[in-house]
Each structure stands twice: as structure tokens, then as C-alpha cells.
Design a protein around this motif. Structure first.
Motif, mmCIF file in Angstrom:
data_model
loop_
_atom_site.group_PDB
_atom_site.id
_atom_site.type_symbol
_atom_site.label_atom_id
_atom_site.label_comp_id
_atom_site.label_asym_id
_atom_site.label_seq_id
_atom_site.Cartn_x
_atom_site.Cartn_y
_atom_site.Cartn_z
ATOM 1 N N GLU A 183 -38.322 -101.926 98.404
ATOM 2 C CA GLU A 183 -39.458 -101.020 98.008
ATOM 3 C C GLU A 183 -40.300 -101.611 96.848
ATOM 4 O OE1 GLU A 183 -38.738 -96.785 97.889
ATOM 5 O OE2 GLU A 183 -36.716 -97.126 98.618
ATOM 6 N N LEU A 184 -39.892 -102.820 96.151
ATOM 7 C CA LEU A 184 -40.524 -103.368 95.258
ATOM 8 C C LEU A 184 -41.857 -104.055 95.923
ATOM 9 C CD1 LEU A 184 -37.539 -104.920 93.085
ATOM 10 C CD2 LEU A 184 -39.163 -103.181 92.401
ATOM 11 N N GLN A 185 -42.717 -104.045 94.947
ATOM 12 C CA GLN A 185 -44.031 -104.915 95.397
ATOM 13 C C GLN A 185 -43.848 -106.380 95.648
ATOM 14 O OE1 GLN A 185 -46.873 -104.213 92.192
ATOM 15 N NE2 GLN A 185 -47.644 -102.491 93.178
ATOM 16 N N SER A 186 -42.890 -106.904 94.825
ATOM 17 C CA SER A 186 -42.622 -108.537 95.128
ATOM 18 C C SER A 186 -41.923 -108.734 96.484
ATOM 19 C CB SER A 186 -41.700 -109.123 93.945
ATOM 20 O OG SER A 186 -40.617 -108.183 94.200
ATOM 21 N N MET A 187 -41.381 -107.471 96.996
ATOM 22 C CA MET A 187 -40.719 -107.862 98.371
ATOM 23 C C MET A 187 -41.507 -107.086 99.517
ATOM 24 S SD MET A 187 -37.830 -109.343 97.581
ATOM 25 C CE MET A 187 -36.815 -108.918 98.858
ATOM 26 N N GLY A 188 -42.864 -106.847 99.311
ATOM 27 C CA GLY A 188 -43.691 -106.093 100.237
ATOM 28 C C GLY A 188 -43.631 -104.677 100.304
ATOM 29 N N SER B 272 -44.013 -101.021 97.516
ATOM 30 C CA SER B 272 -45.120 -100.587 96.773
ATOM 31 C C SER B 272 -44.863 -100.309 95.346
ATOM 32 C CB SER B 272 -45.561 -99.263 97.333
ATOM 33 O OG SER B 272 -44.804 -98.163 97.313
ATOM 34 N N VAL B 273 -43.568 -100.062 94.842
ATOM 35 C CA VAL B 273 -42.948 -99.991 93.626
ATOM 36 C C VAL B 273 -43.475 -101.226 92.855
ATOM 37 C CG1 VAL B 273 -41.271 -99.186 92.194
ATOM 38 C CG2 VAL B 273 -41.344 -98.328 94.549
ATOM 39 N N PRO B 274 -44.197 -100.940 91.507
ATOM 40 C CA PRO B 274 -44.561 -102.007 90.552
ATOM 41 C C PRO B 274 -43.306 -102.656 90.026
ATOM 42 C CG PRO B 274 -46.127 -100.376 90.386
ATOM 43 C CD PRO B 274 -44.808 -99.802 91.203
ATOM 44 N N ASP B 275 -43.064 -104.011 90.271
ATOM 45 C CA ASP B 275 -41.830 -104.486 89.739
ATOM 46 C C ASP B 275 -41.657 -104.465 88.124
ATOM 47 O OD1 ASP B 275 -42.230 -105.930 92.227
ATOM 48 O OD2 ASP B 275 -40.894 -107.250 91.828
ATOM 49 N N ALA B 276 -42.566 -104.391 87.337
ATOM 50 C CA ALA B 276 -42.811 -104.359 86.113
ATOM 51 C C ALA B 276 -42.124 -102.964 85.530
ATOM 52 C CB ALA B 276 -44.172 -104.300 85.445
ATOM 53 N N LEU B 277 -42.032 -101.989 86.191
ATOM 54 C CA LEU B 277 -41.465 -100.747 85.977
ATOM 55 C C LEU B 277 -40.145 -100.388 86.248
ATOM 56 C CD1 LEU B 277 -44.448 -98.374 86.816
ATOM 57 C CD2 LEU B 277 -43.789 -99.266 84.408
ATOM 58 N N THR B 278 -39.246 -101.635 86.940
ATOM 59 C CA THR B 278 -38.037 -101.499 87.227
ATOM 60 C C THR B 278 -37.142 -102.730 86.609
ATOM 61 O OG1 THR B 278 -38.425 -103.029 89.230
ATOM 62 C CG2 THR B 278 -39.115 -100.577 89.552
ATOM 63 N N ILE C 3 -47.579 -93.736 89.170
ATOM 64 C CA ILE C 3 -47.720 -94.274 89.929
ATOM 65 C C ILE C 3 -47.279 -93.557 91.622
ATOM 66 C CG2 ILE C 3 -46.793 -96.619 88.938
ATOM 67 C CD1 ILE C 3 -43.931 -96.208 90.329
ATOM 68 N N TYR C 4 -47.725 -92.365 91.424
ATOM 69 C CA TYR C 4 -47.410 -91.624 92.416
ATOM 70 C C TYR C 4 -47.876 -92.211 93.955
ATOM 71 C CZ TYR C 4 -47.395 -87.038 95.091
ATOM 72 O OH TYR C 4 -46.887 -86.081 95.847
ATOM 73 N N GLU C 5 -48.880 -92.836 94.266
ATOM 74 C CA GLU C 5 -48.834 -93.289 95.445
ATOM 75 C C GLU C 5 -47.838 -94.465 95.742
ATOM 76 O OE1 GLU C 5 -50.641 -92.058 98.059
ATOM 77 O OE2 GLU C 5 -51.222 -90.170 96.763
ATOM 78 N N GLN C 6 -47.388 -94.922 94.705
ATOM 79 C CA GLN C 6 -46.537 -96.340 94.844
ATOM 80 C C GLN C 6 -45.092 -95.737 94.588
ATOM 81 O OE1 GLN C 6 -49.047 -97.728 92.095
ATOM 82 N NE2 GLN C 6 -49.168 -99.837 93.104
ATOM 83 N N ARG C 7 -44.580 -94.460 94.592
ATOM 84 C CA ARG C 7 -43.206 -94.208 93.926
ATOM 85 C C ARG C 7 -42.304 -94.634 94.933
ATOM 86 N NH1 ARG C 7 -45.866 -90.095 96.383
ATOM 87 N NH2 ARG C 7 -44.771 -88.305 97.160
ATOM 88 N N SER C 8 -41.035 -94.593 94.685
ATOM 89 C CA SER C 8 -40.003 -95.059 95.471
ATOM 90 C C SER C 8 -39.616 -94.104 96.526
ATOM 91 C CB SER C 8 -38.815 -95.370 94.498
ATOM 92 O OG SER C 8 -38.294 -94.213 93.926
ATOM 93 N N SER C 9 -38.836 -94.231 97.283
ATOM 94 C CA SER C 9 -37.996 -93.196 98.382
ATOM 95 C C SER C 9 -37.600 -92.035 97.678
ATOM 96 C CB SER C 9 -37.431 -93.786 99.329
ATOM 97 O OG SER C 9 -36.327 -94.526 98.785
ATOM 98 N N PRO C 10 -36.752 -92.203 96.553
ATOM 99 C CA PRO C 10 -35.872 -91.007 96.329
ATOM 100 C C PRO C 10 -36.871 -90.064 95.316
ATOM 101 C CG PRO C 10 -34.739 -93.161 95.439
ATOM 102 C CD PRO C 10 -36.081 -93.494 95.989
#
Length: 121
Positions: free
Chosen positions: A26-31, A33-39, A79-86
Motif C-alpha cells: 500500500e506504500l507509494q514506493s511499492m505502487g 497510495s500511502v506516503p512512505d514518509a508517514l510510515t 492524506i484522506y485520498e491516499q489513506r491505508s486500507s484499515p
């Protein structure tokens, strides 16, 4: 429905109560939407990521912020539009929602606050 602000935008309770962990895909670096910098990586588990701020107590997700562009006093996911599945799967006005609001000394959502939004969904 009248032009009112969704109850979640004056709350942020779920972002201050739950550990948010999800697949690294789900991380941007893996294709995703979730920004890696926040994880950060989940220790001892190479395929899981976690939102910063949700790994400790008191919990406060790194994506939770004031939203002046939405309205005065609004708070929510930056990051509402990019938020993770949970976060996407967390149900509004559910037991978890009400329980979390209670833990944070927030009043229960009244039926008239919930019903129009559930009907619109």
C-alpha cells in the motif's frame, strides 16, 4: 441533506486510538497510495508497514491534522485520498467509533448526526 460538515471532521478519535498497520504494497514506493514518509516498517515483519504515531501511547497518527481548507475547527486525515486500507475500512458510527469517542471524553454521536450520512452513503 443540508450543507453540514461530516461529524468525523470535528473528531479525529479513531486516529488517536488505533494502531494502523497494513501491507507494504500500500506504500507509494511499492505502487500504492500511502506516503512512505508517514510510515515505518513493523519490526520483525518485512511485509508490514505502520503509520507513524500509532505505534506508541498516546496514539496520534502522523496524518491527523487541522483542515482549515474544509472549515474552521475541522480536523481529519491529511492524506484522506491516499489513506491505508484499515482507515478506509473503519466504519463511521460503529461500535469502535463510539467506544473510541467515549475513551477520549467526546460525546456520543446523536442519531440526527449519523442518519443523514448513512443514508447518503
Amino acid at each position: 441533506m443540508t450543507e453540514t460538515i461530516h461529524p468525523c471532521l470535528s473528531c479525529g478519535a479513531c486516529c488517536q486510538n488505533y494502531r494502523v498497520e497494513f501491507s507494504i504494497y500500500e506504500l507509494q514506493s511499492m505502487g500504492g497510495s500511502v506516503p512512505d514518509a508517514l510510515t515505518h516498517d513493523v519490526p520483525g515483519n518485512g511485509n508490514r508497514a505502520r503509520m507513524n504515531g500509532t505505534e506508541r501511547y498516546p496514539v496520534r497518527c502522523a496524518a491527523l491534522r487541522e483542515l482549515p481548507e474544509v472549515g474552521e475547527g475541522c480536523i481529519g486525515c491529511g492524506i484522506y485520498e491516499q489513506r491505508s486500507s484499515p482507515c478506509r475500512d473503519f466504519p463511521f458510527a460503529s461500535y469502535g467509533c463510539h467506544d473510541t469517542r467515549t475513551k477520549l471524553n467526546l460525546p456520543a454521536l446523536a442519531e440526527q448526526e449519523v442518519t443523514p450520512w448513512l443514508q447518503a452513503a
